[in-house]
Every structure is written in structure tokens, then in C-alpha cells.
Design an enzyme around this catalytic site. Structure first.
Site, PDB file in Angstrom:
ATOM      1  N   LYS A   1       3.565   9.481   8.519  1.00 37.05           N
ATOM      2  CA  LYS A   1       3.171   8.985   9.842  1.00 37.05           C
ATOM      3  C   LYS A   1       4.036   9.557  10.989  1.00 37.05           C
ATOM      4  O   LYS A   1       3.764  10.642  11.445  1.00 37.05           O
ATOM      5  CB  LYS A   1       3.104   7.458   9.833  1.00 37.05           C
TER       6      LYS A   1
ATOM      7  N   TYR B   1       0.861  -1.189   0.000  1.00 30.29           N
ATOM      8  CA  TYR B   1       0.000   0.000   0.000  1.00 30.29           C
ATOM      9  C   TYR B   1       0.891   1.231   0.000  1.00 30.29           C
ATOM     10  O   TYR B   1       1.807   1.349   0.811  1.00 30.29           O
ATOM     11  CB  TYR B   1      -0.918   0.021   1.229  1.00 30.29           C
TER      12      TYR B   1
ATOM     13  N   ASP C   1       9.318   2.843   0.325  1.00 34.65           N
ATOM     14  CA  ASP C   1       8.224   3.546   0.974  1.00 34.65           C
ATOM     15  C   ASP C   1       8.280   3.215   2.459  1.00 34.65           C
ATOM     16  O   ASP C   1       7.849   2.147   2.896  1.00 34.65           O
ATOM     17  CB  ASP C   1       6.889   3.114   0.354  1.00 34.65           C
TER      18      ASP C   1
END
Ligand code: PLP
Length: 426
Positions: free
Chosen positions: A267, A144, A239
Site C-alpha cells: 500500500k 486479511y 503484516d
């Protein structure tokens, strides 16, 4: 457990917000029931709209490595807010943020801040295309990388939860530029490079795939990606929106001695506020506007309040090095759970990232190897754990996050509760 107020709020939300939520997995469709509405949070816990208290193991899906409302983060946010919420102009916290992030990534030169992880990956891939003059991107099934068009192909997170291989609204011409390889499978990557020898701009991977369970990769597989991309003149993009600053003050790539061409962050670097960032060497970073031809911008990019929360979080991580203790907590969870003696009471962890894997089969490295029992058993115990005061991400394909605010007692009591409830439903 009384949740009348949460139900009432969700009732109105469902009329005014699609599905009642602003991000799909919050709708609790996989585990059944309706969402718990949070009223306030502090440390390891939050209190819902009905006054129930929970130990939170979702931690906003990863950003809150220091738990909720860490005093230093709150103080930084308050003091930044006093000085203005947004300027749309340059300010010192951008410089401090860049300096602090680059301290953790000394092997690179520059960082650009954006407002989400999605934006970070979207921008990194546009940079890769601009830098190489190529069109194709290789991603992995179950990886994702945010919700922008090109990467909503065979993705994880909410998409895995909903078994959607794809999203409507993505033009075929865009989807076609995304090639999908398999995790843990060198041959699947080689085949794509053979078919598109001079047109792959980048390979993008979560080096610690954590959006479709926790699919820990063999380090050799990640090293292979470094070699094959270099050989073909493609960029390797790690990522690290989840793994960045989660396992050390820096990136997962550094732990393995692998240096990707670009690293995307999000995040944790926002400490609970919306932030993302791209880190890389000057020659690639300088393809970005206004130096180079690749455009990226944002009204709220480099927002002073978000970056203040990020800088405060990063400084605590740098100065207090909580990582050994966080890892011990992850290991404690796995150990206590296994001690309950049930063969299905299992979990796998990487530092403070934990995935409940309620099955006897080997821990998987790719989505196809995940036993369907894992989600089924998770759904069976979800509300039982909630009633015992534990808030978990509402899907068995999502990982739990341990923060520095959790105590060993909270971690081991969740592990014991999981073991007991699995025994009850077996
Ligand atoms: C969460 C996540 C994103 C998207 O970040 P947002 O801030 O939700 O846009 C991208 N990549 C990975 C690996 C993520 O975990």
C-alpha cells in the site's frame, strides 16, 4: 445525483468482467446500488464519470496517505516513466528504495520488493517455512493477508463483507496447513502450539487489524505472540501492509517496542502504484533465492515507476512528518461525531485510520464481538452520504483513511454528516 454514465459503464462491465469488477468489494453489493466510476482525482477529491465531485475517504484502501496526485509523487512517476516503464534488470531506484525503507527499519538488514501486498505475505510465509523447515501457519480469524490459497481461511476484507469463511478452489491439503486462532485470545494460540508443538513455521497477524473493522489489540496480546513464537522456534510475521508508514515513518511494531521476525509492507510504500515488500534480518532474508533455497521472482518486481512513486511518498513522510497532524484529524473526526449527541454516532481511530462503529456496545477486539447493527446502519446511510459528496469504502466492515490532502473542515463535515444521517434513519 445523476449517475447515468456510471450505470452505463457498469452495464457493459458486468457483461465483460466477472461481477463487473476487478476486485470484489468494488461491486457495492453490501451497500446496494451500482459502483461509481471515477474519472479523475486530485488531492482529497475525485470526480466521477457523471461529473459529480466527492471527498474521498477510501484513498484506494490505504496507499494514498498523501492524497491523490501529490505533486512530488506525480513528478517522480513522470520522470521515471520517461526513462522506461520496466527493464527486467537492475536500476538505481531499487537501491534508493531499499535505502529509504531501511532508514525506517534500522533494526533489520534487508528488504525485497515485490508487486503487491499479497505477494509480500505469500513470500514471507514461504520464507518462514523454508527457514524453519516447518509447514503450519497460524493466522487469526478476520485477519486479511491477501488472496493467495493458504491465507484465504477465515479472512477479513471482502471476505468478511461477503461472509465467506473460505474460498472455493483452495485444496484441503493447503487449507489444513493454516491454523486459525482468535484475536485477543491467548488461550486459542496456546492451544494450537500445544497441538502442533514442533511444526508451526510462523504466526502472522495484522498488528493493527484493519480489514474487518478496526480491531485494536491489547499490546500485551501482541507481546504474548512475540514470546510464544520465540519459545517454540516459530517466526512472528507482522503484516503491516496497512499499518506500515500509516502511523509513523516505520512500523506499528516499533510503536509498541515489539520486534517481529519479518514485516510485510505494501500500500503506502507504492504511493498508489503496485508494490509490496518483505523486511527482515539478514539471516532470514538470505533464505531467498539467489542466495538461499526459497524461490521468489517477478517480471515487474522492483518496477522503476512503482518504486519511484514509493520513494517519493516515503521521502515526503520522512521529511515532513505529517503524522501528528494526521492523528489530530482522526481524533477530530471521532470528537465531532460524538458531539452530535446520538448514542450510536461513534467511531474508533488509530491515527488517521477511522472505523465508524454505529452502535453503543464496547469497541470490539475480535470479529465475533462486532455488533450486526454496525454494518446495517452503515448500509442505511451509505448513499445518503454519497449524495452529500462523500465517498466511503462501500462496506461497514472497512475503515476510512484520512490523508494529508484532507482539510479539518472536510473531516469534520463528514463527521457531522454521518451524525445527521444516522439521526435521520434511526
Ligand atoms: C491490502 C492488504 C494485503 C494485500 O495487499 P494487495 O496489495 O491487495 O495484494 C495484505 N495484507 C493486508 C493487511 C492488507 O491490508
Amino acid at each position: 445525483m445523476n449517475n447515468d454514465r456510471s450505470k452505463e459503464l457498469f452495464g457493459e462491465a458486468a457483461r465483460r468482467i466477472p461481477g463487473g469488477v476487478n476486485s470484489p468489494v468494488r461491486a457495492f453489493r453490501t451497500v446496494g446500488g451500482t459502483p461509481i466510476y471515477i474519472d479523475r482525482a486530485r488531492g482529497s477529491r475525485f470526480v466521477d464519470a457523471d461529473g459529480n465531485e466527492f471527498v474521498d475517504f477510501c484513498n484506494s484502501w490505504g496507499p494514498l496517505i498523501l492524497g491523490h496526485g501529490h505533486p512530488k509523487v506525480l513528478e517522480a512517476v513522470h520522470s521515471a516513466a520517461e526513462r522506461g516503464l520496466s527493464y527486467g534488470a537492475c536500476h538505481e531506484t531499487e537501491v534508493t528504495f531499499a535505502r529509504t525503507v531501511m532508514e525506517a527499519f534500522p533494526e533489520y538488514d534487508k528488504v525485497r520488493a515485490v508487486s503487491s501486498g499479497t505477494e509480500a505475505v505469500m513470500t514471507a510465509l514461504r520464507m518462514a517455512r523454508g527457514f524453519t523447515g516447518r509447514d503450519m501457519i497460524v493466522k487469526f480469524e478476520g485477519g486479511y493477508h491477501g488472496h493467495f490459497d493458504g491465507l484465504l481461511v477465515k479472512a477479513g476484507s471482502g471476505l468478511a463483507t461477503f461472509s465467506m469463511a473460505d474460498s472455493k478452489g483452495v485444496p484441503d491439503d493447503i487449507a489444513k496447513t493454516t491454523l486459525v486462532a482468535q484475536l485477543d485470545d491467548e488461550a486459542s494460540v496456546e492451544a494450537l502450539f500445544q497441538r502442533h508443538p514442533n511444526n508451526i513455521a510462523a504466526v502472522v497477524i495484522e498488528p493493527m487489524p484493519a480489514n474487518n473493522g478496526l480491531l485494536l489489540q491489547r499490546p500485551e496480546f501482541l507481546r504474548f505472540l512475540r514470546e510464544i513464537t520465540r519459545k517454540h522456534g516459530s517466526l512472528l510475521v507482522f503484516d503491516e501492509v496497512i499499518s506500515g508508514f500509516r502511523l509513523k515513518f516505520g512500523g506499528f511494531g516499533q510503536m509498541l517496542g515489539i520486534r517481529p521476525d519479518l514485516v510485510t509492507l505494501g500500500k503506502i510504500i507504492g504511493g498508489g502504484m503496485p508494490v509490496g515488500a518483505i523486511v527482515g534480518p539478514a539471516n532470514i532474508m538470505d533464505v531467498l533465492s539467489p542466495v538461499g533455497p526459497v524461490y521468489q521472482a517477478g517480471t515487474l518486481s522492483g518496477n522503476p515507476v512503482s518504486l519511484a512513486a514509493g520513494v517519493a511518498t516515503l521521502k515526503v513522510l520522512r521529511d515532513e512528518n505529517p503524522y501528528p497532524e494526521l492523528s489530530r484529524m482522526g481524533e477530530l473526526f471521532v470528537k465531532v461525531l460524538s458531539e452530535c449527541g446520538l448514542p450510536t454516532a461513534r467511531a474508533v481511530n488509530m491515527g488517521s485510520v477511522v472505523w465508524l462503529y454505529a452502535d453503543e456496545s464496547p469497541f470490539p477486539r475480535d470479529p465475533a464481538s462486532i455488533s450486526p447493527n454496525v454494518s446495517r446502519r452503515f448500509n442505511d446511510i451509505y448513499w445518503r452520504l454519497t449524495r452529500r459528496g462523500f465517498y466511503l469504502p462501500p462496506s461497514g466492515l472497512e475503515v476510512l483513511f484520512i490523508s494529508t490532502a484532507h482539510t479539518q473542515e472536510e473531516v469534520s463535515s463528514l463527521a457531522r454528516a454521518v451524525g445527521e444521517e444516522l439521526g435521520q434513519v434511526a
